[in-house]
Scaffold this motif. Structure first.
Motif, PDB file in Angstrom:
ATOM      1  N   ALA A 127     -27.594 -36.866  29.218  1.00 56.89           N
ATOM      2  CA  ALA A 127     -28.417 -37.436  28.153  1.00 56.89           C
ATOM      3  C   ALA A 127     -28.123 -36.710  26.846  1.00 56.89           C
ATOM      4  CB  ALA A 127     -29.888 -37.309  28.497  1.00 56.89           C
ATOM      5  N   ARG A 128     -28.384 -37.394  25.756  1.00 58.57           N
ATOM      6  CA  ARG A 128     -28.045 -36.843  24.444  1.00 58.57           C
ATOM      7  C   ARG A 128     -29.213 -37.146  23.504  1.00 58.57           C
ATOM      8  NH1 ARG A 128     -23.128 -35.725  22.908  1.00 58.57           N
ATOM      9  NH2 ARG A 128     -22.304 -36.748  24.762  1.00 58.57           N
ATOM     10  N   ALA A 129     -29.776 -36.122  22.911  1.00 61.35           N
ATOM     11  CA  ALA A 129     -30.915 -36.344  22.003  1.00 61.35           C
ATOM     12  C   ALA A 129     -30.420 -36.931  20.684  1.00 61.35           C
ATOM     13  CB  ALA A 129     -31.646 -35.042  21.749  1.00 61.35           C
ATOM     14  N   ALA A 130     -31.195 -37.820  20.105  1.00 57.99           N
ATOM     15  CA  ALA A 130     -30.832 -38.424  18.824  1.00 57.99           C
ATOM     16  C   ALA A 130     -32.087 -38.614  17.987  1.00 57.99           C
ATOM     17  CB  ALA A 130     -30.142 -39.770  19.035  1.00 57.99           C
ATOM     18  N   ASP A 131     -31.920 -38.544  16.675  1.00 61.92           N
ATOM     19  CA  ASP A 131     -33.034 -38.792  15.760  1.00 61.92           C
ATOM     20  C   ASP A 131     -32.990 -40.240  15.308  1.00 61.92           C
ATOM     21  OD1 ASP A 131     -34.747 -36.619  15.293  1.00 61.92           O
ATOM     22  OD2 ASP A 131     -33.069 -35.527  14.382  1.00 61.92           O
ATOM     23  N   ILE A 132     -34.167 -40.857  15.237  1.00 67.41           N
ATOM     24  CA  ILE A 132     -34.227 -42.212  14.673  1.00 67.41           C
ATOM     25  C   ILE A 132     -34.130 -42.074  13.160  1.00 67.41           C
ATOM     26  CG2 ILE A 132     -35.620 -44.269  14.402  1.00 67.41           C
ATOM     27  CD1 ILE A 132     -36.836 -43.771  17.055  1.00 67.41           C
ATOM     28  N   LEU A 133     -33.150 -42.749  12.553  1.00 65.35           N
ATOM     29  CA  LEU A 133     -32.989 -42.673  11.100  1.00 65.35           C
ATOM     30  C   LEU A 133     -33.949 -43.636  10.414  1.00 65.35           C
ATOM     31  CD1 LEU A 133     -29.138 -42.414  10.693  1.00 65.35           C
ATOM     32  CD2 LEU A 133     -30.834 -40.632  10.379  1.00 65.35           C
ATOM     33  N   TYR A 134     -33.912 -44.892  10.811  1.00 67.99           N
ATOM     34  CA  TYR A 134     -34.810 -45.874  10.203  1.00 67.99           C
ATOM     35  C   TYR A 134     -34.819 -47.131  11.054  1.00 67.99           C
ATOM     36  CZ  TYR A 134     -30.324 -47.492   8.356  1.00 67.99           C
ATOM     37  OH  TYR A 134     -29.024 -47.902   8.229  1.00 67.99           O
ATOM     38  N   ILE A 186     -33.517 -50.333  15.707  1.00 65.21           N
ATOM     39  CA  ILE A 186     -33.579 -49.070  14.982  1.00 65.21           C
ATOM     40  C   ILE A 186     -32.170 -48.501  14.912  1.00 65.21           C
ATOM     41  CG2 ILE A 186     -35.969 -48.456  15.508  1.00 65.21           C
ATOM     42  CD1 ILE A 186     -34.846 -46.802  17.821  1.00 65.21           C
ATOM     43  N   VAL A 187     -31.963 -47.603  13.979  1.00 62.91           N
ATOM     44  CA  VAL A 187     -30.672 -46.959  13.830  1.00 62.91           C
ATOM     45  C   VAL A 187     -30.866 -45.476  14.122  1.00 62.91           C
ATOM     46  CG1 VAL A 187     -28.817 -46.443  12.236  1.00 62.91           C
ATOM     47  CG2 VAL A 187     -29.922 -48.656  12.163  1.00 62.91           C
ATOM     48  N   VAL A 188     -30.042 -44.937  15.027  1.00 66.75           N
ATOM     49  CA  VAL A 188     -30.142 -43.519  15.379  1.00 66.75           C
ATOM     50  C   VAL A 188     -28.901 -42.788  14.872  1.00 66.75           C
ATOM     51  CG1 VAL A 188     -31.590 -43.927  17.385  1.00 66.75           C
ATOM     52  CG2 VAL A 188     -29.122 -43.857  17.654  1.00 66.75           C
ATOM     53  N   ASP A 189     -29.019 -41.460  14.757  1.00 71.13           N
ATOM     54  CA  ASP A 189     -27.968 -40.693  14.071  1.00 71.13           C
ATOM     55  C   ASP A 189     -26.867 -40.197  15.012  1.00 71.13           C
ATOM     56  OD1 ASP A 189     -29.381 -38.837  15.448  1.00 71.13           O
ATOM     57  OD2 ASP A 189     -29.416 -37.346  13.856  1.00 71.13           O
ATOM     58  N   ARG A 190     -26.608 -40.921  16.085  1.00 73.44           N
ATOM     59  CA  ARG A 190     -25.491 -40.573  16.966  1.00 73.44           C
ATOM     60  C   ARG A 190     -24.603 -41.800  17.113  1.00 73.44           C
ATOM     61  NH1 ARG A 190     -26.410 -36.197  16.011  1.00 73.44           N
ATOM     62  NH2 ARG A 190     -27.244 -34.509  17.261  1.00 73.44           N
ATOM     63  N   GLY A 191     -23.289 -41.616  16.956  1.00 70.09           N
ATOM     64  CA  GLY A 191     -22.392 -42.763  17.031  1.00 70.09           C
ATOM     65  C   GLY A 191     -21.212 -42.493  17.928  1.00 70.09           C
ATOM     66  N   SER A 192     -20.129 -43.236  17.711  1.00 64.68           N
ATOM     67  CA  SER A 192     -18.975 -43.085  18.598  1.00 64.68           C
ATOM     68  C   SER A 192     -18.359 -41.693  18.467  1.00 64.68           C
ATOM     69  CB  SER A 192     -17.945 -44.171  18.291  1.00 64.68           C
ATOM     70  OG  SER A 192     -17.619 -44.156  16.926  1.00 64.68           O
ATOM     71  N   ALA A 193     -18.590 -41.016  17.342  1.00 63.71           N
ATOM     72  CA  ALA A 193     -18.105 -39.638  17.202  1.00 63.71           C
ATOM     73  C   ALA A 193     -18.821 -38.705  18.177  1.00 63.71           C
ATOM     74  CB  ALA A 193     -18.301 -39.159  15.769  1.00 63.71           C
ATOM     75  N   HIS A 194     -20.029 -39.097  18.617  1.00 65.41           N
ATOM     76  CA  HIS A 194     -20.783 -38.292  19.576  1.00 65.41           C
ATOM     77  C   HIS A 194     -20.748 -38.926  20.957  1.00 65.41           C
ATOM     78  CE1 HIS A 194     -22.598 -38.006  15.512  1.00 65.41           C
ATOM     79  NE2 HIS A 194     -22.454 -36.720  15.736  1.00 65.41           N
ATOM     80  N   GLY A 245     -39.262 -41.092  15.633  1.00 63.15           N
ATOM     81  CA  GLY A 245     -39.237 -39.768  16.228  1.00 63.15           C
ATOM     82  C   GLY A 245     -37.902 -39.521  16.884  1.00 63.15           C
ATOM     83  N   GLN A 246     -37.917 -38.741  17.950  1.00 61.18           N
ATOM     84  CA  GLN A 246     -36.685 -38.416  18.650  1.00 61.18           C
ATOM     85  C   GLN A 246     -36.559 -39.255  19.907  1.00 61.18           C
ATOM     86  OE1 GLN A 246     -35.955 -34.286  19.351  1.00 61.18           O
ATOM     87  NE2 GLN A 246     -34.622 -34.375  17.561  1.00 61.18           N
ATOM     88  N   VAL A 247     -35.339 -39.602  20.235  1.00 53.40           N
ATOM     89  CA  VAL A 247     -35.100 -40.359  21.457  1.00 53.40           C
ATOM     90  C   VAL A 247     -33.959 -39.709  22.235  1.00 53.40           C
ATOM     91  CG1 VAL A 247     -35.886 -42.556  20.556  1.00 53.40           C
ATOM     92  CG2 VAL A 247     -33.514 -41.901  20.272  1.00 53.40           C
ATOM     93  N   LEU A 248     -33.777 -40.161  23.459  1.00 54.10           N
ATOM     94  CA  LEU A 248     -32.730 -39.641  24.329  1.00 54.10           C
ATOM     95  C   LEU A 248     -31.803 -40.807  24.671  1.00 54.10           C
ATOM     96  CD1 LEU A 248     -32.700 -36.737  25.232  1.00 54.10           C
ATOM     97  CD2 LEU A 248     -33.670 -37.443  27.407  1.00 54.10           C
ATOM     98  N   VAL A 249     -30.520 -40.663  24.342  1.00 51.75           N
ATOM     99  CA  VAL A 249     -29.551 -41.698  24.706  1.00 51.75           C
ATOM    100  C   VAL A 249     -28.949 -41.298  26.039  1.00 51.75           C
ATOM    101  CG1 VAL A 249     -27.485 -42.937  24.010  1.00 51.75           C
ATOM    102  CG2 VAL A 249     -29.052 -42.101  22.286  1.00 51.75           C
TER     103      VAL A 249
END
Lengths: 174, 311
Positions: B128-135, B145-153, B273-277
């Motif tokens: 699992a990978r924690a991610a922040d919700i951007l907006y 919603i858009v989270v701050d983790r992408g294909s780079a992560h 808030g924070q989510v887990l991918v």
């Protein structure tokens, strides 16, 4: 064409293309601010586009509208072509109305712009409903009404660089 | 210069208006319709979208700064008592869960051994990978919603996203530095679930306005208000057993073949808030394939299970 309204005595300087594009890009940046599902946030790009299509129909038209619509589609993660189609129709209608609208004072101009903005929203609504999205609620249309409330200050702001100095010079012909 | 040269000059651009408005309109509208069809039917525009989105990303990041700043300023002035209360609450919750957590490793081991004994396939752990919700995406027609983790992560298409209370959605579009998560309450999003109380399987779909609906269950199905729905794991995407929703109301109208069952999500689907991918779940092979896998030089699941048993 270069007066705030056709009935006004005041003559404006010619507009610079640079300024038009600067205002459109600024509107795009304003549109990118994430307000989430807050209703009543005006669509700044549609508003500024309607303004320039009415004031400068020779300089801003459907091509510009199409381009900014595509960018909005990507920025908002919509279906490609949703904003593009709506903005092109808006630009067409605004360009067609441009000779009429500018004869009215600013408040009545806003009333002319209202059906244009509502129509833009309606086109987007129809596209999304046809593709199976949920109805966002009647408050969705609030943003057009907020947009025409600020038509007056936005008009004055966008015409600001075109105003001549007020003092009279007897040697100048106009 | 002769007078003829002057006459030959092009006139001032009073009459230069390009193609007729109607012709322009036809051109651009047909082009927009073409884009709509290409995107909806064939999905061929994703590379274009990716390119424009990557170019737009610095602008979006810059626009986000004042919003984040305002949020940070707000939380900076959150008063001390509320923080202390939250801290006490969290400690209490941690203590309540300690019993389960401490025995988790032991139970996992036991489960693994029992499964090996019964020659069942082992359960898979996913990273699992924690991610922040951007907006929340500014699209009133969908819930994303858009989270701050992408294909780079190493976020991939189709991964499940959860928060501390349950499933919130699924990754539906991946950009280099961000990704888009479609929430369960979106009308086009469905998730296979089972009723926690009796294991009844069904499909849960978004119903708009923040609720969900349990679809295609007969009018006499054994579902009660208050039932908890958990993922069934049949889709191969979501891990089984994750809490999803709670049944709020049931309308058993006999004139329709299916009951109308409304649910609300358990997770804070619409809150920030924070989510887990969760990492991608590997699809377990079918039994026949497992047989084949044993014959291959790489060690198959059954072989590993046998090795475990012999220990």
């Amino acid at each position: 064409m270069i007066q705030p309204t056709h009935s006004s005595r005041r003559i404006l300087l010619p507009v610079s293309g640079w300024f038009i594009h600067f205002t459109l890009v600024s509107a795009l940046v304003l549109n990118l601010i994430p307000f989430g599902r807050l209703p009543g946030i005006p669509d700044w790009v549609a508003l500024v586009l309607a303004f320039w299509c009415i004031h400068q129909p020779l300089k801003v038209g459907m091509g510009t509208a199409f381009f900014f619509g595509l960018v909005m589609d990507v920025a908002n993660a919509n279906i490609m072509g949703q904003h593009a189609l709506a903005y092109v129709l808006l630009a067409f209608a605004a360009g067609g109305l441009s000779r009429r609208v500018l004869w009215f004072p600013l408040v009545q101009q806003a009333l002319h712009v209202l059906p244009l903005l509502l129509g833009t929203q309606l086109v987007m609504l129809l596209i999304r409903m046809a593709t199976g999205a949920e109805f966002p609620g009647i408050l969705y249309f609030l943003s057009s009404f907020v947009a025409i409330l600020i038509w007056h200050p936005v008009s004055l702001l966008l015409l600001l660089p075109q105003y001549r100095p007020v003092e009279r010079d007897d040697n100048r012909p106009i | 210069m002769s007078a003829g040269g002057h006459i030959g000059h092009s006139p001032p651009p009073f009459f230069k208006r390009g193609p007729a408005p109607l012709a322009q309109l036809t051109l651009f509208v047909s082009f927009a319709l073409l884009l709509l069809v290409a995107d909806l039917r064939y999905g061929t525009l994703e590379p274009t979208r990716l390119m424009i989105a990557t170019l737009l990303w610095p602008v979006q990041k810059a626009v986000l700064l004042p919003v984040e700043g305002a949020n940070d300023a707000g939380s900076y002035f959150a008063n001390l008592t509320s923080l202390q209360q939250e801290n006490a609450e969290l400690r209490k919750r941690q203590l309540a869960q300690a019993n389960l957590l401490l025995r988790q490793a032991h139970l996992d081991n036991e489960n693994l051994r029992l499964r090996a004994l019964l020659e069942m396939q082992e359960k898979l752990d996913v990273p699992a990978r924690a991610a922040d919700i951007l907006y929340a995406a500014r699209d009133p027609f969908s819930r994303r919603i858009v989270v701050d983790r992408g294909s780079a992560h190493e976020v991939e298409l189709g991964q499940a996203v959860i928060d501390d209370l349950g499933v919130i959605g699924q990754v539906t579009r991946v950009f280099p530095l961000t990704s888009e998560v479609t929430l369960l309450t979106d009308k086009n999003q469905a998730i296979p679930v089972q009723v926690g109380r009796n294991g009844l399987r069904a499909i849960l779909a978004g119903a708009g306005s923040g609720t969900m609906e349990l679809k295609f269950l007969p009018a006499n199905a054994d579902v009660q208000p208050g039932d908890t729905l958990v993922t069934s794991g049949l889709d191969g995407i979501y891990l089984p057993g994750l809490p999803v929703a709670r049944v709020t109301s049931i309308d058993r109208n006999n004139s329709f073949s299916f009951a109308r069952i409304e649910c609300v999500p358990l997770a804070g689907v619409e809150r920030h808030g924070q989510v887990l991918v969760l990492g991608k779940r590997r699809i377990l092979p079918m039994p026949e394939e497992a047989e084949d896998a044993v014959k291959k030089p790489t060690m198959g699941r059954k072989a590993r299970a046998a090795a475990l048993k012999s220990h």
